[in-house]
Design a protein around this motif. Sequence first.
Motif, mmCIF file in Angstrom:
data_model
loop_
_atom_site.group_PDB
_atom_site.id
_atom_site.type_symbol
_atom_site.label_atom_id
_atom_site.label_comp_id
_atom_site.label_asym_id
_atom_site.label_seq_id
_atom_site.Cartn_x
_atom_site.Cartn_y
_atom_site.Cartn_z
ATOM 1 N N ILE A 82 18.020 -0.601 -9.270
ATOM 2 C CA ILE A 82 17.962 -1.521 -7.851
ATOM 3 C C ILE A 82 18.290 0.250 -6.906
ATOM 4 O O ILE A 82 19.012 0.098 -6.740
ATOM 5 N N PRO A 83 17.060 0.412 -6.370
ATOM 6 C CA PRO A 83 16.614 1.655 -5.386
ATOM 7 C C PRO A 83 17.705 1.307 -4.426
ATOM 8 O O PRO A 83 17.915 0.689 -3.696
ATOM 9 N N GLY A 84 18.595 2.485 -3.961
ATOM 10 C CA GLY A 84 19.922 2.622 -2.775
ATOM 11 C C GLY A 84 20.754 1.740 -2.968
ATOM 12 O O GLY A 84 21.301 1.490 -2.218
ATOM 13 N N GLN A 85 21.023 0.951 -4.097
ATOM 14 C CA GLN A 85 22.029 0.183 -4.269
ATOM 15 C C GLN A 85 22.669 0.064 -6.000
ATOM 16 O O GLN A 85 22.278 0.553 -7.122
ATOM 17 N N ALA A 86 24.146 0.623 -5.545
ATOM 18 C CA ALA A 86 24.825 0.672 -6.374
ATOM 19 C C ALA A 86 24.755 -0.600 -8.149
ATOM 20 O O ALA A 86 24.790 -0.498 -9.148
ATOM 21 N N ARG A 87 25.434 -1.521 -7.474
ATOM 22 C CA ARG A 87 25.508 -2.345 -7.932
ATOM 23 C C ARG A 87 24.881 -3.282 -8.028
ATOM 24 O O ARG A 87 23.972 -4.165 -7.430
ATOM 25 N N ILE A 88 24.433 -4.135 -9.712
ATOM 26 C CA ILE A 88 23.663 -4.355 -9.837
ATOM 27 C C ILE A 88 24.106 -5.844 -9.950
ATOM 28 O O ILE A 88 24.789 -6.106 -11.328
ATOM 29 N N PRO A 89 23.761 -6.991 -9.506
ATOM 30 C CA PRO A 89 24.146 -8.743 -9.573
ATOM 31 C C PRO A 89 23.466 -8.978 -10.854
ATOM 32 O O PRO A 89 22.487 -8.226 -11.290
ATOM 33 N N SER A 90 24.897 -9.543 -11.531
ATOM 34 C CA SER A 90 24.887 -10.094 -12.769
ATOM 35 C C SER A 90 23.300 -11.204 -13.297
ATOM 36 O O SER A 90 22.938 -11.146 -14.631
ATOM 37 N N LYS A 91 23.080 -11.581 -12.580
ATOM 38 C CA LYS A 91 22.038 -12.751 -12.079
ATOM 39 C C LYS A 91 20.727 -11.858 -11.686
ATOM 40 O O LYS A 91 19.372 -12.369 -11.727
ATOM 41 N N CYS A 92 20.522 -10.371 -12.104
ATOM 42 C CA CYS A 92 19.059 -10.076 -11.440
ATOM 43 C C CYS A 92 18.852 -9.711 -13.133
ATOM 44 O O CYS A 92 18.848 -8.497 -13.774
#
Length: 341
Positions: A82-92
């Motif tokens: 996700i550009p600009g966001q380090a954490r990726i939600p598991s539901k993504c």
Amino acid sequence: MFPMNQWYVAAYAWELQDKPVARTILNRPLVLFRTVAGEVAALDDRCCHRALPLSCGIIDKGGIRCGYHGLLYAPNGQCVEIPGQARIPSKCRVEAYKVAERNQIVWIWLSDQPDSEPTSLPPEIAAHDDPRYKYKGGLFHYNAPYQLIHDNLLDLSHLGYVHLKTIGGNPQIHMEAPTRVESDDDYVRVVRWMKASQPPATYSQAWPFKGLIDRWQEIDFHVSHLNIWTGAVDADTEPLDNPNRGGFHMRGFHGITPETETTSHYFWTIASNSHPDRPDMSELVYSQTEATFAEDKVVIEAQYQNMCRFGDLPMIDIHVDAGANRARRIIDRLNKAALQS
């Protein structure tokens, strides 16, 4: 509405290059793409962030990048960036489908159970890799239900009426051709012989026949596709039950994939051999086959429009409908079994 736990044709291998392809299959809006490394993938055509179709995005790194905010999805449907966001939600993530590439055909496994594993390899279309033949194919979109295309391909008696300029021939000989129909739980085979026939236009242009011909049509129906082997030899020169007979051969592949209940994708290829005196007539065979199938499309779409206009009025079966009726019984049985499970 559709038989599940089947391999369906999703695309040709050559369609998936540097851009994603949007295609609805069995009411599922999908995006098909090939990664930079060459892996083929199929995902739901929807970014889980703001629902833009992923087919509006680009092929990037190891997956497909959404064209709205740049989320990157791997072939397994998981968002990996996700550009600009380090954490990726598991539901993504989005739903991913099992695909396989064989003989230049991309197949998709569609099941009634999530995460179902294919129970077989995708079908082999051997003529595509047979050095005796050259092949080429195309794709038609039909505004008609897929089983009407099955009906048309399982009953080739219509050739003498619909395809007079290409592969037709004498209508009476077509209607009176000796026909053998065999079937089992998921397969129908129709064999027709037309001996002492005049060669139709495509045959006489592609092969130097000496006069009358003995002509064959062998139709093999499977739930998601048909293989049709047609051809001819000079009359009274070879038995038509010899699997290694010579003469002019046309091997057709017909991938009939429902788009919705009332629309269909028709993937087709034609493979043909060449006579030494006419070294390469494959382009002629392809162009005349394309014209032939375009004629079928006009007939089938007009047929369906009239069925809608007249509603549920009964249709009368005649002798040429045996193969098509058996195919319809197979699909009806599979659909009923799925509803009961």
